[in-house]
Design an enzyme around this catalytic site. Structure first.
Site, PDB file in Angstrom:
ATOM      1  N   TYR A  16       0.841   5.469   0.086  1.00 25.34           N
ATOM      2  CA  TYR A  16       0.012   6.614   0.482  1.00 25.34           C
ATOM      3  C   TYR A  16       0.738   7.941   0.291  1.00 25.34           C
ATOM      4  O   TYR A  16       0.165   9.002   0.489  1.00 25.34           O
ATOM      5  CB  TYR A  16      -0.436   6.474   1.945  1.00 25.34           C
ATOM      6  CG  TYR A  16       0.726   6.363   2.903  1.00 25.34           C
ATOM      7  CD1 TYR A  16       1.297   7.500   3.463  1.00 25.34           C
ATOM      8  CD2 TYR A  16       1.276   5.127   3.225  1.00 25.34           C
ATOM      9  CE1 TYR A  16       2.374   7.411   4.329  1.00 25.34           C
ATOM     10  CE2 TYR A  16       2.346   5.023   4.088  1.00 25.34           C
ATOM     11  CZ  TYR A  16       2.894   6.168   4.631  1.00 25.34           C
ATOM     12  OH  TYR A  16       3.971   6.074   5.480  1.00 25.34           O
TER      13      TYR A  16
ATOM     14  N   GLU B  62      12.957   3.516   1.176  1.00 22.58           N
ATOM     15  CA  GLU B  62      12.171   3.906   2.350  1.00 22.58           C
ATOM     16  C   GLU B  62      12.959   3.758   3.654  1.00 22.58           C
ATOM     17  O   GLU B  62      12.382   3.594   4.722  1.00 22.58           O
ATOM     18  CB  GLU B  62      10.889   3.063   2.405  1.00 22.58           C
ATOM     19  CG  GLU B  62      10.027   3.160   1.162  1.00 22.58           C
ATOM     20  CD  GLU B  62       9.494   4.559   0.899  1.00 22.58           C
ATOM     21  OE1 GLU B  62       9.147   5.260   1.866  1.00 22.58           O
ATOM     22  OE2 GLU B  62       9.423   4.955  -0.280  1.00 22.58           O
TER      23      GLU B  62
ATOM     24  N   SER C  30       4.744   9.143  -1.766  1.00 24.69           N
ATOM     25  CA  SER C  30       5.399   9.142  -3.081  1.00 24.69           C
ATOM     26  C   SER C  30       5.246   7.821  -3.817  1.00 24.69           C
ATOM     27  O   SER C  30       5.376   7.789  -5.051  1.00 24.69           O
ATOM     28  CB  SER C  30       6.881   9.501  -2.946  1.00 24.69           C
ATOM     29  OG  SER C  30       7.556   8.522  -2.183  1.00 24.69           O
TER      30      SER C  30
ATOM     31  N   PHE D 246       0.840  -1.192   0.000  1.00 28.04           N
ATOM     32  CA  PHE D 246       0.000   0.000   0.000  1.00 28.04           C
ATOM     33  C   PHE D 246       0.876   1.242   0.000  1.00 28.04           C
ATOM     34  O   PHE D 246       1.741   1.405   0.861  1.00 28.04           O
ATOM     35  CB  PHE D 246      -0.912   0.015   1.233  1.00 28.04           C
ATOM     36  CG  PHE D 246      -1.823   1.198   1.288  1.00 28.04           C
ATOM     37  CD1 PHE D 246      -2.907   1.301   0.435  1.00 28.04           C
ATOM     38  CD2 PHE D 246      -1.599   2.232   2.190  1.00 28.04           C
ATOM     39  CE1 PHE D 246      -3.755   2.400   0.477  1.00 28.04           C
ATOM     40  CE2 PHE D 246      -2.440   3.334   2.251  1.00 28.04           C
ATOM     41  CZ  PHE D 246      -3.519   3.418   1.385  1.00 28.04           C
TER      42      PHE D 246
END
Length: 187
Positions: free
Chosen positions: A26, A99, A28, A24
């Site tokens: 939300y 990330e 970039s 999922f």
């Protein structure tokens, strides 16, 4: 917790025998899809809101002048819209690096816009990571975003691209849109 979460994430889930998993996005991940995927579908998750409460030292700012990017904050009854991607587990080799600045992978239930549910993963920067900035007035967040620039470009570009993507998804993210309005008003 250190902001560099690469190794921590690689130990969190065992992908043995798994050919694909939902991810999922939300922030970039909605608009900067620099990874292969098998399927893409609008989706949402329950009980979370998007907030510009995470520092970006590595993409949209620097150690000396960090930018602000989104993370998720628990809020009962809330719905966060985004994009779901069905990916091969090998994609996390790249995404864990992308990330790495404080984000951990967590399991979540996705609700697809077309109906149906699936279990998947989401990256969330929790408040115990050293890059977590927390709440600030939206005008202050906009001022920080206005001046921050990092290796991935201006922080304002991140905000504007996210806001445009959320409008396309039909999301009413008042937090993102209020920061966008402040930034446009003062530029």
């Amino acid at each position: 917790m250190s902001a560099d979460t690469i190794e921590h994430n690689r130990k969190r889930f065992d992908f043995s025998g798994i050919k694909s998993i939902w991810l999922f996005g939300y922030g970039s991940l909605i608009y900067k899809v620099d990874f292969p995927f098998l399927e893409q579908r609008p989706a949402s998750i329950q009980g979370w809101v998007r907030r510009f409460w995470q520092a970006s030292h590595d993409h949209r700012g620097t150690a000396e002048a960090p930018g602000r990017v989104v993370t998720l904050i628990e809020q009962p009854g809330a719905v966060c819209k985004g994009m779901a991607f069905r990916v091969s587990p090998s994609v996390f080799e790249h995404l864990d690096v992308r990330e790495k600045n404080g984000y951990l992978r967590f399991s979540t239930t996705l609700t697809f816009e077309s109906g149906g549910h699936a279990e998947g993963l989401v990256y969330i920067a929790t408040e115990d990571n050293e890059a977590f900035l927390g709440h600030a007035p939206e005008a202050d967040i906009a001022r920080q975003i206005a001046t921050a620039v990092g290796p991935s470009g201006p922080n304002s570009e991140y905000l504007f691209r996210l806001a445009d993507s959320l409008r396309t998804l039909g999301d009413e993210c008042t937090h993102t849109f209020a920061i966008e309005a402040c930034l446009k008003k003062n530029s």
